[in-house]
Design a protein around this motif. Structure first.
Motif, mmCIF file in Angstrom:
data_model
loop_
_atom_site.group_PDB
_atom_site.id
_atom_site.type_symbol
_atom_site.label_atom_id
_atom_site.label_comp_id
_atom_site.label_asym_id
_atom_site.label_seq_id
_atom_site.Cartn_x
_atom_site.Cartn_y
_atom_site.Cartn_z
ATOM 1 N N UNK A 138 0.933 -0.938 0.010
ATOM 2 C CA UNK A 138 0.124 -0.079 -0.083
ATOM 3 C C UNK A 138 0.873 1.241 -0.123
ATOM 4 N N UNK A 139 0.696 2.000 -0.952
ATOM 5 C CA UNK A 139 1.562 3.172 -1.055
ATOM 6 C C UNK A 139 1.012 4.301 -0.398
ATOM 7 N N UNK A 140 2.028 5.524 0.353
ATOM 8 C CA UNK A 140 1.465 6.709 0.686
ATOM 9 C C UNK A 140 0.766 7.648 0.052
ATOM 10 N N UNK A 141 1.323 7.301 -1.480
ATOM 11 C CA UNK A 141 0.795 8.602 -2.305
ATOM 12 C C UNK A 141 0.828 7.905 -3.725
ATOM 13 N N UNK A 142 0.153 8.596 -4.555
ATOM 14 C CA UNK A 142 0.160 8.536 -5.986
ATOM 15 C C UNK A 142 1.699 9.130 -6.400
ATOM 16 N N UNK A 143 2.334 8.245 -7.368
ATOM 17 C CA UNK A 143 3.811 8.562 -7.649
ATOM 18 C C UNK A 143 3.811 10.351 -8.019
ATOM 19 N N UNK A 144 4.581 10.880 -7.444
ATOM 20 C CA UNK A 144 4.641 12.389 -7.993
ATOM 21 C C UNK A 144 5.647 12.446 -9.122
ATOM 22 N N UNK A 145 6.005 13.581 -9.563
ATOM 23 C CA UNK A 145 6.960 13.945 -10.833
ATOM 24 C C UNK A 145 8.048 13.652 -10.250
ATOM 25 N N UNK A 146 8.484 13.835 -8.949
ATOM 26 C CA UNK A 146 10.024 13.562 -8.320
ATOM 27 C C UNK A 146 9.702 11.839 -7.989
ATOM 28 N N UNK A 147 8.886 11.297 -7.855
ATOM 29 C CA UNK A 147 9.084 9.782 -7.955
ATOM 30 C C UNK A 147 9.284 9.400 -9.205
ATOM 31 N N UNK A 148 8.439 9.946 -10.287
ATOM 32 C CA UNK A 148 8.795 9.424 -11.529
ATOM 33 C C UNK A 148 10.198 9.785 -12.125
ATOM 34 N N UNK A 149 10.640 10.845 -11.720
ATOM 35 C CA UNK A 149 12.087 11.142 -11.943
ATOM 36 C C UNK A 149 13.019 10.229 -11.409
ATOM 37 N N UNK A 150 12.816 9.829 -9.977
ATOM 38 C CA UNK A 150 13.437 9.056 -9.239
ATOM 39 C C UNK A 150 13.697 7.574 -10.074
ATOM 40 N N UNK A 151 12.219 7.200 -10.302
ATOM 41 C CA UNK A 151 12.214 5.887 -11.164
ATOM 42 C C UNK A 151 13.056 5.924 -12.345
ATOM 43 N N UNK A 152 12.970 6.909 -13.415
ATOM 44 C CA UNK A 152 13.862 6.966 -14.431
ATOM 45 C C UNK A 152 15.393 7.015 -14.188
#
Length: 207
Positions: A95-109
């Protein structure tokens, strides 16, 4: 699962993400996503039907209780304080705390498909033949990362656990643990802390 996991110690100069990408290319076209835990690359055995069906039924229970950020299949990266990769994990459910943010998606990239571990509010594993991994190294890794709740369905021991209160007593992540363990036998309801539902564990009863 039908086979034992493949374990490969990692040299310190090798980026664990590079190692896991090599693992996954070597096993293609088999759909396996490798993990890196406590300095070891792990190719998990292929999950069988009962494992997957039980995990899905747990995820459905979270969604029915209003936890729309419960999910599967995403990978998460744990970092040392100096920024190096400590672990790369692919939980059976979470269970996630949040929907992925732009920062999270940048981290993933940046980290080639791995989200930051701090996205997780709850993480869960269902054991298979590699039950020692989920009850040992994985347990310690989630605690070291500070994931608040670790739900473990241990089919080997016939028990389900809700681990809470992660503790990292020093700088060594292999010393981390969860201070509280709520334990029930499979088939009994497993209470989780608010705001999560009590989980029905009967899907894991064997005939």
């Amino acid at each position: 699962m039908s086979a034992e996991p493949i374990l490969e110690p990692v040299m310190t100069q090798v980026d664990p993400i590079d190692l896991l990408e090599m693992f996954e290319k070597a096993t293609a076209p088999v759909p396996i996503r490798a993990e890196f835990i406590e300095g070891t690359g792990i190719l998990p055995p292929q999950p069988e039907h009962r494992h997957n069906a039980g995990a899905v039924k747990l995820i459905v229970q979270f969604h029915l209780a209003g936890h729309d950020l419960a999910g599967v299949n995403d990978g998460f990266r744990v970092a040392h304080t100096d920024g190096r990769t400590m672990a790369l994990v692919v939980p059976d459910f979470y269970v996630c705390r949040r929907e992925p943010t732009e920062l999270d998606e940048s981290y993933r990239t940046t980290y080639r498909g791995w989200y930051p571990i701090d996205m997780l509010a709850l993480v869960g594993e269902v054991t298979s033949t590699n039950h020692e991994t989920d009850t040992g190294p994985t347990f310690r890794t989630y605690a070291a990362a500070g994931v608040p709740v670790y739900v473990l369905v241990d089919r080997h021991s016939g028990t389900a656990h809700c681990h809470t209160d992660p503790v990292l007593p020093g700088d060594d992540p292999t010393e981390a643990y969860y201070a509280t363990d709520t334990k029930v036998s499979l088939g009994e309801p497993l209470p989780l802390p608010a705001p999560y539902p009590t989980l029905d564990t009967t899907p894991f009863l064997t005939d």
